[in-house]
Design an enzyme around this catalytic site. Structure first.
Site, PDB file in Angstrom:
ATOM      1  CG  ASP A  92      -2.023   1.000   1.118  1.00  0.00           C
ATOM      2  OD1 ASP A  92      -3.097   1.221   1.873  1.00  0.00           O
ATOM      3  OD2 ASP A  92      -2.082   1.701  -0.055  1.00  0.00           O
ATOM      4  CB  SER A  93       0.288   4.370  -1.682  1.00  0.00           C
ATOM      5  OG  SER A  93      -0.679   4.587  -1.421  1.00  0.00           O
ATOM      6  N   GLY A  95      -0.670   6.520   1.745  1.00  0.00           N
ATOM      7  CA  GLY A  95      -1.807   7.459   2.124  1.00  0.00           C
ATOM      8  C   GLY A  95      -2.625   7.386   3.525  1.00  0.00           C
ATOM      9  CG  PHE A  96      -5.462   3.497   5.028  1.00  0.00           C
ATOM     10  CD1 PHE A  96      -5.219   2.605   6.015  1.00  0.00           C
ATOM     11  CD2 PHE A  96      -6.916   3.991   5.067  1.00  0.00           C
ATOM     12  CE1 PHE A  96      -6.140   2.119   6.887  1.00  0.00           C
ATOM     13  CE2 PHE A  96      -7.815   3.496   6.064  1.00  0.00           C
ATOM     14  CZ  PHE A  96      -7.253   2.748   7.103  1.00  0.00           C
ATOM     15  CG  ASP A 146      -5.233   6.379  -2.097  1.00  0.00           C
ATOM     16  OD1 ASP A 146      -4.183   6.025  -1.512  1.00  0.00           O
ATOM     17  OD2 ASP A 146      -6.376   5.927  -1.879  1.00  0.00           O
ATOM     18  N   GLY A 222     -11.160   3.612   0.303  1.00  0.00           N
ATOM     19  CA  GLY A 222     -12.344   4.576   0.901  1.00  0.00           C
ATOM     20  C   GLY A 222     -13.579   4.114   1.497  1.00  0.00           C
ATOM     21  CG  ASP A 272      -6.079  -5.493   2.700  1.00  0.00           C
ATOM     22  OD1 ASP A 272      -6.812  -4.520   1.862  1.00  0.00           O
ATOM     23  OD2 ASP A 272      -5.733  -5.126   3.773  1.00  0.00           O
ATOM     24  CB  CYS A 310      -9.961 -26.419  10.497  1.00  0.00           C
ATOM     25  SG  CYS A 310      -8.536 -25.603  10.136  1.00  0.00           S
ATOM     26  CB  CYS A 312      -5.015 -24.961  10.037  1.00  0.00           C
ATOM     27  SG  CYS A 312      -5.245 -24.829  11.729  1.00  0.00           S
ATOM     28  CB  CYS A 315      -7.790 -27.325  13.524  1.00  0.00           C
ATOM     29  SG  CYS A 315      -8.399 -25.847  13.827  1.00  0.00           S
ATOM     30  CG  HIS A 354      -8.271 -21.680  13.036  1.00  0.00           C
ATOM     31  ND1 HIS A 354      -8.656 -22.832  12.476  1.00  0.00           N
ATOM     32  CD2 HIS A 354      -9.215 -20.886  13.220  1.00  0.00           C
ATOM     33  CE1 HIS A 354     -10.057 -22.937  12.211  1.00  0.00           C
ATOM     34  NE2 HIS A 354     -10.230 -21.287  12.681  1.00  0.00           N
TER      35      HIS A 354
HETATM   36  C1  6MQ Z   1     -11.292  -2.440   9.870  1.00  0.00           C
HETATM   37  O1  6MQ Z   1      -9.982  -2.682   9.935  1.00  0.00           O
HETATM   38  C2  6MQ Z   1      -9.141  -1.366  10.049  1.00  0.00           C
HETATM   39  O2  6MQ Z   1      -9.372  -0.374   8.963  1.00  0.00           O
HETATM   40  C3  6MQ Z   1      -8.162  -0.727   8.206  1.00  0.00           C
HETATM   41  C4  6MQ Z   1      -8.964  -1.551   7.075  1.00  0.00           C
HETATM   42  N1  6MQ Z   1      -9.573  -0.664   6.249  1.00  0.00           N
HETATM   43  C5  6MQ Z   1      -9.018   0.124   5.206  1.00  0.00           C
HETATM   44  N2  6MQ Z   1      -9.542   0.804   4.414  1.00  0.00           N
HETATM   45  C6  6MQ Z   1      -8.673   1.223   3.413  1.00  0.00           C
HETATM   46  C7  6MQ Z   1      -8.845   2.311   2.398  1.00  0.00           C
HETATM   47  C8  6MQ Z   1      -7.676   2.698   1.917  1.00  0.00           C
HETATM   48  C9  6MQ Z   1      -7.585   3.807   0.735  1.00  0.00           C
HETATM   49  O3  6MQ Z   1      -8.602   4.428   0.443  1.00  0.00           O
HETATM   50  N3  6MQ Z   1      -6.539   3.975   0.158  1.00  0.00           N
HETATM   51  C10 6MQ Z   1      -5.307   3.291   0.553  1.00  0.00           C
HETATM   52  N4  6MQ Z   1      -4.060   3.534  -0.139  1.00  0.00           N
HETATM   53  N5  6MQ Z   1      -5.376   2.136   1.185  1.00  0.00           N
HETATM   54  C11 6MQ Z   1      -6.389   1.893   1.921  1.00  0.00           C
HETATM   55  C12 6MQ Z   1      -6.535   0.984   2.995  1.00  0.00           C
HETATM   56  C13 6MQ Z   1      -7.421   0.725   3.835  1.00  0.00           C
HETATM   57  N6  6MQ Z   1      -7.954  -0.087   4.797  1.00  0.00           N
HETATM   58  C14 6MQ Z   1      -7.201  -1.434   8.674  1.00  0.00           C
HETATM   59  O4  6MQ Z   1      -6.197  -0.473   8.985  1.00  0.00           O
HETATM   60  C15 6MQ Z   1      -6.056  -0.257  10.385  1.00  0.00           C
HETATM   61  C16 6MQ Z   1      -4.768  -1.442  10.645  1.00  0.00           C
HETATM   62  C17 6MQ Z   1      -5.553   1.028  10.475  1.00  0.00           C
HETATM   63  O5  6MQ Z   1      -7.085  -0.734  10.872  1.00  0.00           O
HETATM   64  C18 6MQ Z   1      -7.813  -1.762  10.388  1.00  0.00           C
HETATM   65 ZN    ZN Z   2      -7.649 -24.756  12.135  1.00  0.00          ZN
END
Ligand code: 6MQ
Ligand code: ZN
Length: 390
Positions: A92-93, A95-96, A146, A222, A272, A310, A312, A315, A354
């Site tokens: 990932d870049s 930004g987030f 982004d 987003g 992911d 399972c 794994c 398990c 697991h």
């Molecule tokens: C619900 O889990 C928390 O929320 C994050 C997962 N939700 C998420 N939405 C995202 C949106 C973007 C985006 O718009 N742009 C770029 N470049 N990357 C992104 C990465 C993202 N990941 C997890 O990340 C943390 C670890 C902060 O808590 C988790």
């Molecule tokens: Zn398992």
């Protein structure tokens, strides 16, 4: 390099079966990608990741730039040599990740100014800097820089005008990312990221502009940023299947097992999420028949494994034969409950193996159902099984 072969489209949904060929190997889609932020999927050996069928893992530009830094990364020829993972990596870049830092940042047209959470240094991340770092990391899939449009700010929902402003800047940063990626002659694949908040009209504008820039793959960003589940599901149902059918589609940060199966039906190829790894560490275990809270006292004396179907290592142990098939090598719920109560490190190691195996095996079963043309029946069985309860 990236080649996406679309093998089959499901007649009952937008689901599709494909193969992604990247510089470090092939990936069968739909696929779940374990998160390895700091160059490690927390508590899991690369060998175990391979054994459970992981085909591609995530790394984070921001975190690896902070630590261990670019000179060390360069000395290993990139992230693969550093973390000893020789299959594909997506980064990932940043930004987030900077956005999730909260206060310590200032976003301008040029890029993001922020303070290092490690040593307080004043730092600057632009589309160009992000591309330069990801080129050093040599990840197979590079994400554009982004701005992840927030769902709300100080309790106030992001307005359409604010979401437009954010989406349009991400669109300009997509172009700058692409220009720098090409100037650097990066041999990997750069993905554009669709923004637009919870506004489907903005999502379509963002998507259209990115498709015109002709990326080899696209992500929907987003979402999974604290919005209500029904709004995430609405964007998941609306946007991915509008992306080009001959390119891979990646939904960022999603989600639960139910979100993955629904996301596949909505046309998503790549997912992911930190859920399987994070929840494993706090004792929430995903199983075929529902989620299990390991800390619940009812598990204290239970000789069964966490999931009797399972195979794994947690398990089914060395034999890999599930409890339901007569295997008795697995670790019991009683033992895992004990490890958790004692704070023993083997506990989260086994529950992480697991949970990741559960997510990866679920996607294997999805791919098998798509190959067999039985995805519709699979979805019904999956839903019924998960409702059964453990
Ligand atoms: C619900 O889990 C928390 O929320 C994050 C997962 N939700 C998420 N939405 C995202 C949106 C973007 C985006 O718009 N742009 C770029 N470049 N990357 C992104 C990465 C993202 N990941 C997890 O990340 C943390 C670890 C902060 O808590 C988790
Ligand atoms: Zn398992």
């Amino acid at each position: 390099m990236l080649q996406f072969d679309l093998l089959k489209t499901d007649p009952t949904s937008h689901a599709r079966r494909g193969t992604l060929t990247l510089n470090h190997g092939k990936v069968q889609t739909p696929i779940f990608m374990p998160v390895g932020t700091y160059g490690t999927v927390k508590g899991v050996m690369p060998r175990s990741l391979e054994e459970m069928g992981a085909q591609i893992i995530l790394g984070n530009t921001f975190h690896l730039w902070m630590r261990p830094g670019l000179d060390i990364m360069k000395s290993f020829g990139g992230l693969h040599g550093f973390e000893k993972w020789d299959k594909p990596i997506l980064t990932d870049s940043g930004g987030f990740q900077v956005w999730s830092l909260g206060a310590m940042r200032k976003i301008t047209e040029e890029g993001v100014h922020f303070q290092s959470p490690v040593n307080g240094d004043k730092l600057f991340m632009s589309p160009e800097v992000s591309m330069q770092i990801q080129t050093i990391l040599n990840s197979d899939i590079v994400m554009q820089l982004d701005e992840c449009t927030p769902y709300e700010t100080n309790g106030k929902k992001t307005t359409e005008a604010e979401a437009r402003k954010s989406m349009e800047m991400s669109r300009r940063w997509a172009k700058r990312s692409k220009d720098e990626f090409e100037r650097l002659e990066n041999p990997n694949a750069l993905f554009g990221i669709v923004q637009g908040g919870m506004f489907t009209n903005l999502r379509e504008e963002s998507l259209q502009a990115l498709v015109e820039m002709d990326f080899p793959g696209y992500a929907v960003g987003g979402v999974s940023v604290g919005e209500p589940k029904d709004e995430m599901l609405e964007i998941m149902a609306h946007t991915p299947h509008l992306l080009p059918a001959n390119k891979p589609r990646y939904l960022m940060g999603v989600g639960t097992p139910e979100d993955l199966v629904q996301g596949v039906a909505d046309g998503v190829d790549m997912f992911d999420c930190v859920m399987p790894t994070r929840n494993a560490r706090n004792g929430t275990i995903f199983t075929r028949y529902g989620d299990l809270k390991l800390r619940n006292a009812r598990h204290k004396t239970d000789h069964q494994p966490i999931d009797t179907t399972c195979t794994c290592h947690a398990c089914a142990g060395k034999s890999g034969v599930s409890w339901d098939n007569g295997g008795r090598d697995g670790f019991s719920r009683a033992y895992l409950h004990h490890l958790d109560r004692c704070g023993e490190m083997l506990g989260p190691m086994l529950t992480t193996i697991h949970n990741l195996h559960y997510y990866l095996n679920l996607m294997q079963e999805v791919r098998d159902a798509l190959d067999a043309g039985t995805f519709d029946q699979f979805r019904a069985q999956f839903k019924a099984d998960r409702a059964r309860g453990v």
